[in-house]
Design a protein around this motif. Structure first.
Motif, mmCIF file in Angstrom:
data_model
loop_
_atom_site.group_PDB
_atom_site.id
_atom_site.type_symbol
_atom_site.label_atom_id
_atom_site.label_comp_id
_atom_site.label_asym_id
_atom_site.label_seq_id
_atom_site.Cartn_x
_atom_site.Cartn_y
_atom_site.Cartn_z
ATOM 1 N N ARG A 13 0.851 -1.088 -0.143
ATOM 2 C CA ARG A 13 -0.066 0.012 0.196
ATOM 3 C C ARG A 13 0.924 1.309 0.082
ATOM 4 N N ASN A 14 1.897 1.203 0.918
ATOM 5 C CA ASN A 14 2.854 2.486 0.901
ATOM 6 C C ASN A 14 3.408 2.612 -0.418
ATOM 7 N N LEU A 15 3.797 1.697 -1.013
ATOM 8 C CA LEU A 15 4.783 1.452 -2.233
ATOM 9 C C LEU A 15 3.751 2.135 -3.483
ATOM 10 N N SER A 16 2.428 1.634 -3.319
ATOM 11 C CA SER A 16 1.538 2.349 -4.378
ATOM 12 C C SER A 16 1.330 3.858 -4.030
ATOM 13 N N GLU A 17 1.234 4.011 -2.939
ATOM 14 C CA GLU A 17 1.068 5.547 -2.725
ATOM 15 C C GLU A 17 2.073 6.495 -3.135
ATOM 16 N N ARG A 18 3.479 5.771 -3.052
ATOM 17 C CA ARG A 18 4.824 6.441 -3.243
ATOM 18 C C ARG A 18 4.554 6.833 -4.951
ATOM 19 N N GLN A 19 4.058 5.582 -5.472
ATOM 20 C CA GLN A 19 4.057 5.971 -6.995
ATOM 21 C C GLN A 19 2.830 6.585 -7.459
ATOM 22 N N GLY A 20 2.008 6.982 -6.666
ATOM 23 C CA GLY A 20 0.584 7.929 -7.090
ATOM 24 C C GLY A 20 -0.462 7.147 -7.464
ATOM 25 N N ASN A 21 -0.380 5.671 -7.412
ATOM 26 C CA ASN A 21 -1.671 4.667 -7.701
ATOM 27 C C ASN A 21 -2.299 4.631 -6.466
ATOM 28 N N ILE A 22 -3.307 5.461 -6.601
ATOM 29 C CA ILE A 22 -4.351 5.646 -5.553
ATOM 30 C C ILE A 22 -5.253 4.277 -5.594
ATOM 31 N N GLU A 23 -5.691 3.840 -6.761
ATOM 32 C CA GLU A 23 -6.498 2.745 -6.752
ATOM 33 C C GLU A 23 -5.737 1.566 -6.253
ATOM 34 N N ASP A 24 -4.771 1.231 -6.777
ATOM 35 C CA ASP A 24 -3.684 0.161 -6.035
ATOM 36 C C ASP A 24 -3.592 0.422 -4.639
ATOM 37 N N ALA A 25 -3.263 1.477 -4.162
ATOM 38 C CA ALA A 25 -2.995 1.538 -2.947
ATOM 39 C C ALA A 25 -4.290 1.103 -1.857
ATOM 40 N N HIS A 26 -5.426 1.520 -2.471
ATOM 41 C CA HIS A 26 -6.855 1.119 -1.825
ATOM 42 C C HIS A 26 -7.123 -0.255 -1.868
ATOM 43 N N PHE A 27 -6.631 -0.735 -2.973
ATOM 44 C CA PHE A 27 -6.813 -2.301 -2.990
ATOM 45 C C PHE A 27 -5.994 -2.971 -1.941
ATOM 46 N N PHE A 28 -4.772 -2.609 -1.707
ATOM 47 C CA PHE A 28 -4.020 -3.252 -0.665
ATOM 48 C C PHE A 28 -4.396 -2.760 0.670
ATOM 49 N N PHE A 29 -4.899 -1.555 0.966
ATOM 50 C CA PHE A 29 -5.750 -1.214 2.102
ATOM 51 C C PHE A 29 -6.573 -1.954 2.320
ATOM 52 N N ARG A 30 -7.512 -2.578 1.417
ATOM 53 C CA ARG A 30 -8.785 -3.479 1.652
ATOM 54 C C ARG A 30 -8.305 -4.600 2.192
ATOM 55 N N SER A 31 -7.175 -5.161 1.582
ATOM 56 C CA SER A 31 -6.639 -6.400 1.880
ATOM 57 C C SER A 31 -5.989 -6.472 3.287
ATOM 58 N N GLU A 32 -5.291 -5.283 3.567
ATOM 59 C CA GLU A 32 -5.026 -5.112 5.039
ATOM 60 C C GLU A 32 -6.068 -5.245 5.956
ATOM 61 N N MET A 33 -6.953 -4.484 5.591
ATOM 62 C CA MET A 33 -8.412 -4.513 6.564
ATOM 63 C C MET A 33 -9.002 -5.741 6.623
ATOM 64 N N LYS A 34 -9.242 -6.547 5.697
ATOM 65 C CA LYS A 34 -9.638 -7.828 5.513
ATOM 66 C C LYS A 34 -8.974 -8.907 6.607
ATOM 67 N N LEU A 35 -7.377 -8.625 6.416
ATOM 68 C CA LEU A 35 -6.691 -9.420 7.283
ATOM 69 C C LEU A 35 -6.845 -8.944 8.848
ATOM 70 N N ALA A 36 -6.989 -8.102 9.042
ATOM 71 C CA ALA A 36 -7.202 -7.201 10.435
ATOM 72 C C ALA A 36 -8.561 -7.921 11.049
ATOM 73 N N SER A 37 -9.550 -8.090 10.179
ATOM 74 C CA SER A 37 -10.846 -8.532 10.438
ATOM 75 C C SER A 37 -10.675 -10.116 10.878
ATOM 76 N N ARG A 38 -9.538 -10.700 10.794
ATOM 77 C CA ARG A 38 -9.363 -12.106 11.064
ATOM 78 C C ARG A 38 -8.444 -12.357 12.109
ATOM 79 N N MET A 39 -7.949 -11.054 12.778
ATOM 80 C CA MET A 39 -6.990 -11.259 13.696
ATOM 81 C C MET A 39 -7.433 -10.961 15.031
ATOM 82 N N GLY A 40 -7.114 -11.507 16.142
ATOM 83 C CA GLY A 40 -7.541 -11.153 17.428
ATOM 84 C C GLY A 40 -8.918 -11.565 18.187
ATOM 85 N N SER A 41 -9.346 -11.063 19.148
ATOM 86 C CA SER A 41 -10.575 -11.463 19.504
ATOM 87 C C SER A 41 -11.695 -11.016 18.802
ATOM 88 N N PHE A 42 -12.903 -11.453 19.111
ATOM 89 C CA PHE A 42 -14.153 -10.979 18.251
ATOM 90 C C PHE A 42 -14.447 -9.448 18.566
#
Length: 477
Positions: A335-364
């Motif tokens: 996500r940070n790499l895509s942001e530095r390149q100015g690829n906002i759409e790609d950056a948000h894709f990896f942000f969504r992937s990051e959030m999906k993974l966060a939704s599976r980590m830790g307690s309910f």
């Protein structure tokens, strides 16, 4: 087992077998000479096999060109060459230990280890279409000229540890049915493993490639070790298939790395594609590279800012349950790499992937907010989801209020219900108080007041998600 202690290449019985009719001189290949050498070698390799085994191998592999000659056609030639070159030393050492005890040709047993270790090859070593019947080692060798082994069949393990290649090496389309070890090799010219197939474990640990190295369309059936490898020129892994993981830990890519269309497949024995602590001095191209089972690890790596990764769902794993923390860290890095390149759409894709993974980590309770964020807004990317949510809250309120006002016999119950429900969903407009008046809310039944409050509570985050979706879409455009 053959007794052979002299490191002189020209007294090596396996080298005599491989060049029975002569060596390849100069820079060009004599195809007729090679075909005669190939027939002799393959005849020796299979001369202990049964006829049914020979027929099976002939049909399966192209190296035999549809036939296998009889070793008896070549054994006298081998004996005379060995007798002349080694002045009888090889014959005396092996006359009691070879399988031809009663024959005059003490040829090596095809089942024994083929040993080329610690020897120097000054001429082209051309073993295209050779069938290697047993383990073969070249440890500590120096190749001053080319080694070509295209389409060769290595039926057992092969070891090129600590070898120096001063000229081109070519293992294109070769088949390795057991382990293949190239640890600490130094390749000072181009190296090719195009479309090679590795069925066993593979290791290129601490290898140095000074010129371009090419693994296009190679297939690795087992885990591959490229730890601490140093590739000083271009490294081509176009279309390569890693079936059970690969490690480039602490590797150095001083030239461009191309992983276009590479496939990192999964399975029960699969391990994470590991690029930890790797230095990429030039852009790495992972366009259309597919990670089927798990995200790659780039912990501590120095990715070049122009590196390319495809931001599409079909190239990344879904529903993973292992290594979630590593996967989240990778998504954050990309996500940070895509942001530095100015690829906002790609950056948000990896942000969504990051959030999906966060939704599976830790307690309910820890995951609950991420889950809600994902369901109702696709992590800030969707416009339709929060809009549908707002419409649902509005229409549920409309039906509830219209039923109540109708039973109470209120004039124009539908219009009043529309106004009240709209006001509850969008209270910041002040529409209700202007249209319905202050007394209306004071006289409203307590149940309707509670329902109105619930409408406002549910609508506010949906309004926020809707605005976030608009903002994201606007930035992408």
């Amino acid at each position: 087992m053959v007794k052979f202690t002299n490191r002189n290449l020209y007294e090596n019985p396996w080298y005599i077998l491989a060049t029975l009719f002569g060596e390849q001189d100069g820079s060009s290949i004599d195809p007729e000479l090679h075909d005669r050498n190939r027939k002799a070698w393959n005849a020796w390799a299979l001369h202990q096999s049964s006829q049914s085994e020979k027929e099976y191998l002939i049909q399966k592999y192209r190296v035999f060109k549809g036939e296998v000659a009889d070793w008896s056609d070549f054994e006298n030639i081998f004996f005379e060459r060995m007798k002349k070159i080694s002045k009888g030393r090889y014959v005396r050492l092996n006359q009691e230990s070879c399988f031809h005890v009663k024959a005059k040709t003490p040829a090596p047993d095809p089942k024994d280890l083929i040993d080329f270790s610690s020897t120097e090859f000054k001429k082209i070593f051309y073993i295209d279409d050779f069938y290697i019947p047993s383990d073969i080692i070249f440890n500590g060798c120096v190749f001053q000229n080319k080694i070509e082994s295209s389409w060769a069949i290595f039926s057992q393990s092969v070891a090129f540890n600590d070898v120096i290649f001063n000229d081109m090496i070519d293992f294109s389309d070769a088949r390795f049915f057991d382990g293949a070890y190239f640890n600490r090799v130094q390749c000072r010219s181009e190296a090719f493993w195009n479309a090679a197939n590795f069925n066993g474990s593979v290791s290129f640990s601490d290898a140095i490639f000074e010129k371009r190295v090419n693994f296009q369309r190679a297939v690795f059936q087992r885990e591959v070790n490229f730890r601490n490898v140093k590739m000083q020129d271009e490294a081509w892994f176009y279309g390569v298939i890693f079936k059970e993981g690969v490690s480039f830990w602490q590797g150095k890519f001083l030239g461009r790395l191309t992983m276009i269309d590479a496939s990192f497949e999964g399975g029960e024995r699969s391990r994470i594609p590991d690029f930890s602590d790797v230095i990429f001095e030039m852009p790495a191209n992972f366009r259309s590279a597919k990670f089927n089972d798990c995200f790659p690890v780039f912990r501590g790596s120095l990715l070049h800012d122009k590196s390319i990764f495809s931001a599409e769902d079909n190239f990344w794993p879904k529903g993973i349950v292992k290594h979630l923390k590593d996967a989240k860290e990778t998504c954050s890095l990309l996500r940070n790499l895509s942001e530095r390149q100015g690829n906002i759409e790609d950056a948000h894709f990896f942000f969504r992937s990051e959030m999906k993974l966060a939704s599976r980590m830790g307690s309910f309770p820890d995951r609950l907010l991420y889950i809600v964020y994902g369901i109702f807004s696709n992590f800030g990317h969707s416009i339709s989801r929060p809009l549908l949510g707002l419409l649902s809250v509005f229409f549920v309120g409309l039906v509830f209020f219209w039923g109540g006002f109708f039973v109470e016999g209120l004039d124009n119950p539908l219009r009043t219900s529309l106004a009240l429900s709209f006001n509850n969903v969008f209270p910041f407009f002040g529409f209700g108080r202007a249209y319905l008046g202050l007394n209306f809310f004071e006289d409203l039944h307590v149940v309707k007041k509670i329902f109105s409050a619930l409408q406002s509570i549910f609508s506010l985050p949906l309004v926020f998600f809707f605005g976030l979706g608009l903002r994201t879409r606007f930035r992408m455009r």
